[in-house]
Design an enzyme around this catalytic site. Structure first.
Site, PDB file in Angstrom:
ATOM      1  N   GLU A   1     -13.450 -13.796  -6.113  1.00  0.00           N
ATOM      2  CA  GLU A   1     -14.779 -13.782  -5.339  1.00  0.00           C
ATOM      3  C   GLU A   1     -15.518 -13.686  -6.694  1.00  0.00           C
ATOM      4  O   GLU A   1     -15.473 -12.795  -7.679  1.00  0.00           O
ATOM      5  CB  GLU A   1     -14.928 -12.764  -4.481  1.00  0.00           C
ATOM      6  CG  GLU A   1     -16.509 -12.581  -3.964  1.00  0.00           C
ATOM      7  CD  GLU A   1     -16.774 -11.481  -2.893  1.00  0.00           C
ATOM      8  OE1 GLU A   1     -15.808 -10.998  -2.558  1.00  0.00           O
ATOM      9  OE2 GLU A   1     -17.935 -11.732  -2.325  1.00  0.00           O
TER      10      GLU A   1
ATOM     11  N   ARG B   1      -0.301  -4.753  -6.166  1.00  0.00           N
ATOM     12  CA  ARG B   1      -1.228  -4.807  -7.267  1.00  0.00           C
ATOM     13  C   ARG B   1      -0.772  -4.299  -8.323  1.00  0.00           C
ATOM     14  O   ARG B   1       0.137  -3.360  -8.353  1.00  0.00           O
ATOM     15  CB  ARG B   1      -2.482  -3.969  -6.937  1.00  0.00           C
ATOM     16  CG  ARG B   1      -3.074  -4.663  -5.772  1.00  0.00           C
ATOM     17  CD  ARG B   1      -4.532  -3.385  -5.347  1.00  0.00           C
ATOM     18  NE  ARG B   1      -5.556  -3.811  -6.241  1.00  0.00           N
ATOM     19  CZ  ARG B   1      -6.488  -4.683  -5.524  1.00  0.00           C
ATOM     20  NH1 ARG B   1      -6.395  -5.180  -4.555  1.00  0.00           N
ATOM     21  NH2 ARG B   1      -7.570  -4.967  -6.297  1.00  0.00           N
TER      22      ARG B   1
ATOM     23  N   LYS C   1     -14.170  -3.052  -8.998  1.00  0.00           N
ATOM     24  CA  LYS C   1     -15.257  -3.889  -9.390  1.00  0.00           C
ATOM     25  C   LYS C   1     -16.453  -2.813  -9.136  1.00  0.00           C
ATOM     26  O   LYS C   1     -17.676  -2.896 -10.036  1.00  0.00           O
ATOM     27  CB  LYS C   1     -15.443  -5.223  -8.632  1.00  0.00           C
ATOM     28  CG  LYS C   1     -14.485  -6.203  -9.017  1.00  0.00           C
ATOM     29  CD  LYS C   1     -14.823  -7.429  -8.357  1.00  0.00           C
ATOM     30  CE  LYS C   1     -13.703  -8.397  -8.442  1.00  0.00           C
ATOM     31  NZ  LYS C   1     -13.902  -9.411  -7.099  1.00  0.00           N
TER      32      LYS C   1
HETATM   33  P1  ATP Z   1     -12.829  -7.374  -4.372  1.00  0.00           P
HETATM   34  O1  ATP Z   1     -12.392  -8.276  -3.195  1.00  0.00           O
HETATM   35  O2  ATP Z   1     -12.952  -5.915  -3.702  1.00  0.00           O
HETATM   36  O3  ATP Z   1     -14.251  -7.966  -4.785  1.00  0.00           O
HETATM   37  P2  ATP Z   1     -10.556  -8.064  -5.648  1.00  0.00           P
HETATM   38  O4  ATP Z   1     -10.099  -7.163  -6.924  1.00  0.00           O
HETATM   39  O5  ATP Z   1      -9.784  -8.201  -4.478  1.00  0.00           O
HETATM   40  O6  ATP Z   1     -12.125  -7.343  -5.490  1.00  0.00           O
HETATM   41  P3  ATP Z   1     -10.833 -10.516  -5.902  1.00  0.00           P
HETATM   42  O7  ATP Z   1     -11.935 -11.667  -6.829  1.00  0.00           O
HETATM   43  O8  ATP Z   1     -10.914 -10.996  -4.505  1.00  0.00           O
HETATM   44  O9  ATP Z   1     -11.047  -9.301  -6.425  1.00  0.00           O
HETATM   45  O10 ATP Z   1      -9.540 -11.027  -6.326  1.00  0.00           O
HETATM   46  C1  ATP Z   1      -8.907 -12.385  -6.470  1.00  0.00           C
HETATM   47  C2  ATP Z   1      -7.441 -12.234  -6.465  1.00  0.00           C
HETATM   48  O11 ATP Z   1      -7.142 -11.265  -7.552  1.00  0.00           O
HETATM   49  C3  ATP Z   1      -6.976 -11.823  -5.403  1.00  0.00           C
HETATM   50  O12 ATP Z   1      -5.910 -12.708  -4.762  1.00  0.00           O
HETATM   51  C4  ATP Z   1      -6.710 -10.185  -5.404  1.00  0.00           C
HETATM   52  O13 ATP Z   1      -5.642 -10.202  -4.752  1.00  0.00           O
HETATM   53  C5  ATP Z   1      -6.019 -10.608  -7.079  1.00  0.00           C
HETATM   54  N1  ATP Z   1      -6.179  -9.187  -7.591  1.00  0.00           N
HETATM   55  C6  ATP Z   1      -7.216  -8.239  -7.660  1.00  0.00           C
HETATM   56  N2  ATP Z   1      -6.785  -7.239  -8.118  1.00  0.00           N
HETATM   57  C7  ATP Z   1      -5.488  -7.210  -8.625  1.00  0.00           C
HETATM   58  C8  ATP Z   1      -4.646  -6.252  -8.908  1.00  0.00           C
HETATM   59  N3  ATP Z   1      -4.987  -4.950  -9.557  1.00  0.00           N
HETATM   60  N4  ATP Z   1      -3.392  -6.958  -9.373  1.00  0.00           N
HETATM   61  C9  ATP Z   1      -2.972  -7.998  -8.878  1.00  0.00           C
HETATM   62  N5  ATP Z   1      -3.717  -8.867  -8.305  1.00  0.00           N
HETATM   63  C10 ATP Z   1      -5.145  -8.455  -8.168  1.00  0.00           C
END
Ligand code: ATP
Ligand code: MG
Length: 553
Positions: free
Chosen positions: A34, A260, A270
């Site tokens: 996102e 994760r 974030k």
């Molecule tokens: P949010 O959705 O709260 O804004 P997010 O960290 O999930 O935060 P996204 O932009 O949705 O951010 O993440 C993009 C991809 O990265 C998603 O598929 C998410 O699962 C993956 N991702 C995010 N943080 C991690 C992590 N710490 N380890 C592995 N994959 C991650």
């Protein structure tokens, strides 16, 4: 990317078996950020998983912006994310994709669900909806709007789309099961009214789809074979499958979850990263102390070391916290092999060699074991800078540097012996006087009195003054994410700036982002934005040894 055979993990096993059994013929994955912040080390893991699997199985990986929350998103984040993915060494298949380019199709599919009696417009307020939802232990209750007719739902939803209603006054919900033990199936929201301008679609849409509704259908549109996400989406999988089963989608993607990546001394939320930026704890999203990819890059962490670390930590379904020292050690190992050596004096003290009058050019190897890194010419003369820490008037035997009456070797040059020093009125040493021992370039002294140690130096005549930023971990706590206020656990010593360091002329000329091992000091990178040959700026990437683990004891 790597020449080594990848280690097995459950995702690789799954995909191999899907290919073997003909469940899929093409492996298509996607990385779906996102655009509401900069990517961080956790995203690097997701990127290496998704792009890595596509690469391993001869498939493709898409970059798709999951841009369904316009208020929090921006072009700045879209740009930085693309740059970070490229910098990590990956190329997405085709154009960059946007969830927002599927808004019309998603809208049509929402109408389809309405027509099937599988979606309805609900007027409950957010607070009422919460009460009706029930809890983990109690079933929910049907909304009083659940039995609207198909015609009424269609008309209302079309009016929602036309902008006829106020934000928050209505939502479109799937009609599934308010008593489901899985709360995600209790008539989840598909659309919200939000009269917000979108960075891609402008004011075309007053309603926006939820992640749950949009994601699987986006995957289906793109022909994604394996939709890989993190474990928090496991409970959403039945909903993902419900949409795929109930809509006339062009393909049937499946979702797989992995744990994760969490590293110690790091926050990856974030919201918290944004707070650090907004509250001035760091200079920006790409501050070298930030765990963002842009920050790690600016810190001098090589993309290859980050990829290697992501592979080393493995991919599993059990949550854990990885010691950040593992990342640091991947960086150190990579740089030890690949970084050219140079000399930089952080805290300069003048050394006068009384029996030298002419200067000469010495040739120094750029790497102790890799000849392909070549050599450079370094000026040696009567006046040199040495580090203030490397001289003492007197010292015990443990101190293997320069002491009056004792010898030391100047790295790549001669053995010298200190005779005296001058002090200023405050007692601070201004100058050290020494003698060069003849015949010691690459040789031991003929009189058999060997030096105890080696120190680094830079010619006063040709050395360049540099700004050096010494970075330390950003947090004092191993688990800063746990702290109530992240600002309270920021390490006040995480940045110390030196303005009077002196470096070899050749290092000053280096292009931004060149990393050196400054001998005996650590790995330093020419700052990506601030470094100039006439005003060099270097950031400490990582020390030569792990000093934190020693402290942690
Ligand atoms: P949010 O959705 O709260 O804004 P997010 O960290 O999930 O935060 P996204 O932009 O949705 O951010 O993440 C993009 C991809 O990265 C998603 O598929 C998410 O699962 C993956 N991702 C995010 N943080 C991690 C992590 N710490 N380890 C592995 N994959 C991650
Ligand atoms: Mg997310």
């Amino acid at each position: 990317m790597s020449s080594n055979e990848p280690r097995s993990n459950f995702l690789r096993t799954q995909i191999q078996s899907d290919l073997d059994q003909g469940v899929v013929t093409d492996v298509v994955t996607r990385f779906p950020p996102e655009p509401n912040g900069y990517l961080h080390i956790g995203h690097a893991k997701s990127i290496t998983v998704n792009f890595g699997l596509a690469e391993q199985f001869g498939g493709r990986c898409h970059l798709r912006f999951d841009d369904t929350n316009p208020e929090k998103e921006s072009q700045e984040f879209i740009d930085s994310i693309q740059e970070d993915v490229r910098w990590l060494g990956y190329t997405w298949s085709g154009e960059v994709r946007y969830a927002s380019s599927y808004f019309e199709q998603l809208y049509q599919w929402a109408l389809y669900l309405i027509d099937q009696g599988l979606a309805y417009v609900c007027d409950l307020s957010a607070e009422q909806a919460r009460e009706y939802r029930g809890s983990l232990t109690e079933p929910g209750k049907d909304s009083p709007y659940r039995n609207r007719t198909i015609e009424e739902n269609r008309a209302l939803f079309e009016q929602m789309r036309a902008g006829a209603f106020a934000d928050g006054s209505k939502v479109l919900r799937a009609k599934i099961d308010m008593a489901s033990p899985n709360i995600n199936l209790r008539d989840p929201i598909l659309y919200r009214i939000r009269k917000a301008e979108h960075h891609q679609t402008g004011n075309a849409w007053p309603i926006y789809p939820t992640y749950d509704y949009a994601h699987g259908q986006e995957d289906a549109i793109e022909g994604i074979s394996h939709s890989i996400c993190t474990l928090e989406f496991e409970d959403h999988r039945p909903l993902y499958d419900w949409f795929i089963a109930n809509l006339p989608v062009p393909s049937k993607p499946r979702q797989f979850e992995f744990a994760r990546l969490n590293t110690s001394y790091t926050v990856t939320s974030k919201r918290k990263l944004k707070a650090l930026v907004d509250e001035g704890a760091v200079a920006g999203w790409d501050d070298p102390r930030m765990p963002t990819i842009a920050g790690l890059r600016r810190r001098g962490y090589p993309a290859a070391a980050i990829r290697h670390f992501c592979e080393e930590v493995g991919t599993s379904r059990s949550d854990s916290v990885v010691d950040v020292a593992m990342l640091e050690s991947a960086v150190r190992n990579h740089l030890n092999q690949h970084a050219a050596r140079a000399m930089c004096v952080l805290d300069p003290l003048r050394l006068v060699i009384t029996n030298v009058d002419a200067s000469e050019q010495l040739t120094l190897a750029n790497h102790p074991s890799d000849d392909s890194l070549g050599s450079r010419s370094v000026e040696f003369g009567a006046e040199l800078w040495i580090d203030r820490d490397d001289f003492r008037e007197e010292a015990n035997k443990k101190y293997k540097r320069l002491v009056i009456g004792k010898r030391v070797r100047l790295r790549g040059a001669y053995v010298i012996e200190a005779d005296a020093c001058d002090k200023g009125p405050d007692g601070r040493i201004d100058v050290v006087y020494a003698r060069l021992i003849e015949g010691t370039l690459g040789e031991d002294p003929a009189d058999g009195v060997k030096p105890k140690g080696v120190i680094h130096w830079v010619s006063c005549a040709t050395g360049k003054t540099a700004t050096v930023r010494l970075y330390d971990r950003l947090f004092t706590e191993a688990n800063p994410g746990k702290a109530e206020d992240v600002m309270a656990v920021v390490n006040p010593m995480s940045l110390r700036q030196l303005d009077t360091a002196v470096i070899e002329a050749a290092a000053a000329e280096a292009a931004p982002e060149t990393v050196f091992q400054f001998e005996r000091e650590g790995y330093f990178v020419a700052d990506r934005f601030d470094h100039r040959p006439d005003a060099p700026v270097f950031n400490l990437t990582i020390g030569l040894r792990d000093t934190w683990s020693a402290q942690d004891g």
